[in-house]
Design an enzyme around this catalytic site. Sequence first.
Site, PDB file in Angstrom:
ATOM      1  N   HIS A  54       2.366   3.416 -14.171  1.00 32.05           N
ATOM      2  CA  HIS A  54       3.566   4.256 -14.361  1.00 32.05           C
ATOM      3  C   HIS A  54       3.521   5.129 -15.612  1.00 32.05           C
ATOM      4  CE1 HIS A  54       6.216   3.041 -11.078  1.00 32.05           C
ATOM      5  NE2 HIS A  54       5.920   1.777 -11.314  1.00 32.05           N
ATOM      6  N   ASP A 100       1.893  -4.770  -5.026  1.00 31.60           N
ATOM      7  CA  ASP A 100       3.253  -4.220  -5.165  1.00 31.60           C
ATOM      8  C   ASP A 100       4.128  -4.557  -3.953  1.00 31.60           C
ATOM      9  OD1 ASP A 100       5.337  -2.982  -6.468  1.00 31.60           O
ATOM     10  OD2 ASP A 100       4.630  -0.937  -6.166  1.00 31.60           O
ATOM     11  N   HIS A 132       1.443  -7.795  -9.220  1.00 34.98           N
ATOM     12  CA  HIS A 132       2.776  -7.172  -9.194  1.00 34.98           C
ATOM     13  C   HIS A 132       3.517  -7.449  -7.894  1.00 34.98           C
ATOM     14  CE1 HIS A 132       5.239  -4.083 -11.331  1.00 34.98           C
ATOM     15  NE2 HIS A 132       5.791  -3.951 -10.147  1.00 34.98           N
ATOM     16  N   HIS A 160       8.606   2.811 -16.816  1.00 30.51           N
ATOM     17  CA  HIS A 160       8.710   2.873 -15.363  1.00 30.51           C
ATOM     18  C   HIS A 160       8.764   4.365 -15.035  1.00 30.51           C
ATOM     19  CE1 HIS A 160      10.622   2.280 -11.300  1.00 30.51           C
ATOM     20  NE2 HIS A 160       9.508   1.572 -11.229  1.00 30.51           N
ATOM     21  N   ASP A 203       7.677  -7.439  -6.481  1.00 35.38           N
ATOM     22  CA  ASP A 203       9.048  -7.057  -6.840  1.00 35.38           C
ATOM     23  C   ASP A 203      10.120  -7.852  -6.112  1.00 35.38           C
ATOM     24  OD1 ASP A 203       9.218  -5.012  -8.864  1.00 35.38           O
ATOM     25  OD2 ASP A 203       8.070  -3.725  -7.514  1.00 35.38           O
ATOM     26  N   HIS A 235      -0.455  -2.293 -11.033  1.00 33.54           N
ATOM     27  CA  HIS A 235      -0.390  -1.790  -9.651  1.00 33.54           C
ATOM     28  C   HIS A 235      -0.607  -0.278  -9.641  1.00 33.54           C
ATOM     29  CE1 HIS A 235       3.616  -1.351 -11.282  1.00 33.54           C
ATOM     30  NE2 HIS A 235       4.132  -0.819 -10.193  1.00 33.54           N
ATOM     31  N   GLU A 257       8.793  -4.782 -16.210  1.00 31.89           N
ATOM     32  CA  GLU A 257       8.360  -3.435 -15.814  1.00 31.89           C
ATOM     33  C   GLU A 257       9.277  -2.385 -16.419  1.00 31.89           C
ATOM     34  OE1 GLU A 257       8.495  -2.604 -11.603  1.00 31.89           O
ATOM     35  OE2 GLU A 257       6.877  -1.151 -11.776  1.00 31.89           O
TER      36      GLU A 257
END
Length: 448
Positions: free
Chosen positions: A268, A358, A80, A220, A82, A289, A193
Amino acid sequence: MWNNFRSSTFICVPIVTRSGEVGLGGRTRVWVCLVLVLGAAAGVGVGVPLALRVDPGATLSQRLNTVTTLLQDTPLFDGHNDLPWNIRKFMHNKLHSFNFTAELKQLRPWSRSSWSHTDLPRLREGMVGAQFWVSYVPCKSQKLNAVQLTIEQIDLIKRLIDQYPDHLRLATSADEVEAAFKEGRIASLIGVEGGHAIQNSLGVLRALRDLGVRYLTLTHTCSTPWAECARAKEIDPEDPNAPRGLTFFGKTVVREMNRLGLMVDLSHTSQSTMRAAIKASRAPVMFSHSSVYAICKNPRNVPDDILRNVSKNGGIVMVSFYNNFLTCSEQATISDVIEHINHVRKVAGVDHVGIGADFDGINNLPVGLPDVSAYPSLFAELLSDPSWTISDLRKLAGENLLRVMRQVEQVRLNLQHQQVMPFEEEVGVEQEDTEDDSCFYRFTRDAE
Ligand SMILES: *[C@@H]1O[C@H](CO)[C@@H](O)[C@H](O)[C@H]1NC(C)=O
Ligand SMILES: *[C@@H]1O[C@H](CO)[C@@H](O)[C@H](O)[C@H]1NC(C)=O
């Protein structure tokens, strides 16, 4: 010589000598390593596990050398990252003003952001072999333009890969990951995600798969009409319409994902969603993650009973580096990350642990793991613990996630052979929000 790993074996023997000059009572232990090249085994193409050993007292630089060797042979495969969202935030997805080969920590606005940890020089220094780049869009776009924004993030990831062909290569299968890695490219995969990205549509889910997406995180930080997120009860404990776990349609999403060979990502999600998804899924699931609930009781973490079922399911929990999930505080160190990794190893097994740091999605990182260049430090630290063998470290680095991908691909093939057709369920009408009708064109259900 390192290219020859798989066909070589190392035999190391300690030789204890006496020396007047060296401290510690004058006894020095010297490790002598012999390399036996097994030409025959290479011919057969059977990989011989590297019998590389490290003296328990090896210095950091000796351990880092071993890690370098290890990560040249096995891709470090993170679950993961971002960065794509930060390119949206900072550059409005305009890649002409983004230089991925530059040191972003020297360049504004990246240098001023605590959320920026990724650029090509640091990915190379960190020996990253494969990365899931995340197409994330905020929960606030749910029931608005979530699908469009998600597709724009996928387009961004693909344009980024195209722009740096010497460094990145799109991968959509375990074989493609290995092929890209062998050619010295960082295998680049796409994960989406948040289930709000499909806006209750199995058609959109299928189209995302066609665009190259290989995992979908079911939620999420917001529930969808069909899946409950980790913080649902905090957000609105009274909401009578909130799903608890997965609805019937939610389970259908999971089954369609199995049919498509899309990995089911449970980071999540609420514990009820995790349980329901593991039960519904015919393929191994992933946590891209997340860390360990027994160590830090944050709803984003995975409790032990679910770790045990992830093990039975064949899935993987990829430990996040977010301090708040590691120690439930803003401070953490590499040892905290290792405690979480060791706990997943103990409860789920060494075949079910991975790394999903992450980076670029968090702003509190452990001391010693400031950015994507730091993965080797983590492995060097693990190497000082004799309970981590080289072959187990390979599993943690990337082999486990590659195995999960292969199993998910195999389930897809099996379902194809069984001629399972695309699911055509719709989310229940009662679950659709009817208040903001103006945002949707709705078909009437009349025969005509
Ligand atoms: C990007 O950064 C690298 C490294 O600093 C530099 O060599 C290169 O010229 C830059 N490219 C552009 C288009 O500015
Ligand atoms: C784990 O799986 C078993 C069946 O294999 C099930 O009975 C149990 O409820 C599951 N536990 C969790 C926490 O999902």
